[in-house]
Write an enzyme that holds these catalytic residues in place. Structure first.
Site, mmCIF file in Angstrom:
data_model
loop_
_atom_site.group_PDB
_atom_site.id
_atom_site.type_symbol
_atom_site.label_atom_id
_atom_site.label_comp_id
_atom_site.label_asym_id
_atom_site.label_seq_id
_atom_site.Cartn_x
_atom_site.Cartn_y
_atom_site.Cartn_z
ATOM 1 C CG HIS A 47 -17.162 148.322 66.990
ATOM 2 N ND1 HIS A 47 -18.081 147.919 66.472
ATOM 3 C CD2 HIS A 47 -17.240 147.508 68.505
ATOM 4 C CE1 HIS A 47 -18.884 146.936 66.985
ATOM 5 N NE2 HIS A 47 -18.448 146.679 68.268
ATOM 6 C CG ASP A 53 -19.179 137.695 63.701
ATOM 7 O OD1 ASP A 53 -18.766 137.359 64.894
ATOM 8 O OD2 ASP A 53 -19.871 138.805 63.505
ATOM 9 N NE ARG A 100 -20.525 134.244 70.507
ATOM 10 C CZ ARG A 100 -20.355 135.557 70.332
ATOM 11 N NH1 ARG A 100 -19.760 136.134 69.283
ATOM 12 N NH2 ARG A 100 -19.942 136.243 71.540
ATOM 13 C CB SER A 117 -17.604 138.435 67.375
ATOM 14 O OG SER A 117 -18.763 139.016 66.987
ATOM 15 C CE LYS A 147 -19.070 142.056 64.015
ATOM 16 N NZ LYS A 147 -20.103 141.328 64.676
HETATM 17 N N1 URA Z 1 -21.070 142.493 69.374
HETATM 18 C C1 URA Z 1 -20.425 141.573 68.155
HETATM 19 O O1 URA Z 1 -20.098 141.934 67.196
HETATM 20 N N2 URA Z 1 -19.992 140.505 68.657
HETATM 21 C C2 URA Z 1 -20.270 139.964 69.839
HETATM 22 O O2 URA Z 1 -19.852 138.889 70.019
HETATM 23 C C3 URA Z 1 -20.900 140.654 70.776
HETATM 24 C C4 URA Z 1 -21.053 141.950 70.613
#
Ligand code: URA
Length: 431
Positions: A82, A161, A168, A183, A187
């Site tokens: 990621h 999320d 957010r 966050s 995932k």
């Molecule tokens: N990417 C994400 O998936 N979440 C965040 O809070 C910031 C960047």
């Protein structure tokens, strides 16, 4: 439990219990608490922070708010990576076929781009016919069959999320480390891989502007992963300038294919090699970095990595007959950016260059924007190169939109100096 008590506790700087965090995430996902109360809690978290236990509970509660992928039918070690988001970041397009060609199983969900950062899913969609949506069964079958599949985030992965991130975004509470870490990890944990390598970008073009913050984010994500029983490593990589030379969807696919054929830029190859080596070790395919590097070089030189890319594109409906002439998908309207400065490039503001690509239509300013796959920027010069007035520093691939603003952003992004400077590409590894 009353939500106002949870808000009050965090407002007063106290640590939230796992029960309180579970209550918050469950009730919010089910629509039982309103956005205005959650906004207040987010702002309290913004100012008072969260410790590692709270951030871990939050990641796990968000993971469990939706589906958790079961990849147990796929034999072998399932790997994932990621990136926290950068400019010109086409690492997945190169890395995934390489590690899959060496026996690791890549069952990956990727995102779309927003603002100055691009997204792997958008880039893949620049390949004619490529499908980014597969059913869970088709996704698993493809990985069993050819060792690789990359799809968009399914609707049910970490829905809490998704809802919170949108809130957010409009309440100025995105850029806080515990919320970013939980966050991202919610995932990743829901995606079901055994080993995850996080590419934490540091610099102008990244969320994290300095190594200290990037290390803190990396450490927290690694801790969350470990507590959830996964092998997680984070590599801190430089995002003070774009990665590689090309920024824009079809342009980046083109550069990724060139890299898979052994003709890619060295910075991109170095980041790919560092992350791929970690995943090959985690998958017990290489015993150390030296062996991993040799395997990666062999995969590229023998053509296996590129063949795996073709197999991957074909399996997801892409037309491989167009890959050999991928330049045809770039806009035929080109504009040169001419240097107005002399000297060595000592800085290149990746954020401005990412914004320039977005203004040309390569990225989205808002989620609803439609991307133009054929536009973008090809940088001919990078940090450490010498330029003189009149040199062509970049070619813009354009289609009417944003040309003058993009040109001026690219020019302004470049700072020159008398002495050559080197960029430190890999800034650290957190295990
Ligand atoms: N990417 C994400 O998936 N979440 C965040 O809070 C910031 C960047």
């Amino acid at each position: 439990m009353r939500f106002i008590d949870v808000i009050t506790k965090k407002r007063n700087g106290k640590v939230l219990s796992s029960e309180e965090i579970d209550f918050f995430i469950k009730s919010y996902t089910q629509g039982e608490i309103p956005d205005y109360q959650v906004s207040a809690l987010l702002m309290a978290i913004y100012f008072n922070g969260m410790n590692h236990e709270e951030a871990t509970h939050l990641a796990l509660a968000m993971r469990d708010s939706g589906d958790v992928m079961d990849l147990s039918q796929i034999k072998g070690v399932k790997v994932d990576k990621h990136s926290t988001g950068g400019v010109g970041d086409k690492v997945t397009l190169v890395l995934a076929p390489i590690v899959a060609s060496l026996g690791a199983k890549v069952a990956k969900m990727s995102g779309r781009g927003l603002g100055h950062t691009g997204g792997t899913i958008d880039k893949l969609e620049s390949i004619k016919g490529f499908h980014v949506e597969l059913s869970p069964d088709a996704f698993i079958e493809q990985v069993k069959d050819i060792g690789i599949s990359v799809i968009g985030q399914s609707g049910d992965i970490a829905p809490a999320d998704k809802k919170l991130y949108a809130l957010r975004d409009v309440t100025a509470t995105v850029d806080i480390i515990p919320l970013i870490a939980s966050s991202i990890m919610s995932k990743k944990l829901a995606s079901g891989a055994d080993a995850i390598c996080l590419d934490v970008k540091v610099g102008h073009g990244a969320f994290m502007k300095n190594t200290k913050d990037a290390t803190e984010l990396a450490q927290l994500m690694v801790d969350i992963g470990r507590l959830a029983g996964k092998k997680v490593t984070a590599i801190l990589t430089n995002m003070n300038q774009p990665l590689g030379h090309k920024i824009g969807n079809a342009l980046e696919v083109y550069e990724a294919m060139e890299t898979l054929k052994g003709r890619g830029p060295s910075d991109l190859l170095d980041v790919v090699t560092t992350i791929a080596s970690q995943l090959l070790k985690d998958a017990n395919i290489a015993k150390d970095d030296e062996e991993a590097k040799q395997l990666i070089t062999d995969s590229i030189q023998s053509g296996k990595a590129y063949q795996k890319f073709e197999a991957f594109v074909k399996a997801q409906g892409g037309d491989i007959s167009v890959l050999e002439h991928f330049e045809d998908f770039l806009s035929s309207n080109k504009v040169e950016v001419i240097s107005n400065k002399d000297g060595y490039i000592i800085d290149m503001d990746a954020l401005s260059i990412g914004n320039a690509a977005m203004l040309l239509g390569a990225g989205r300013e808002t989620k609803a924007d439609v991307i133009d796959m054929s536009v973008g920027i090809d940088l001919h010069k990078k940090i450490g190169d010498h330029i003189a007035k009149g040199d062509v520093i970049a070619t813009l691939y354009v289609n009417q939109k944003g040309i003058e603003e993009a040109k001026s952003l690219v020019l302004k992004a470049i700072t020159t100096g008398k002495d050559k400077v080197e960029q430190n590409l890999i800034r650290g590894i957190v295990r």
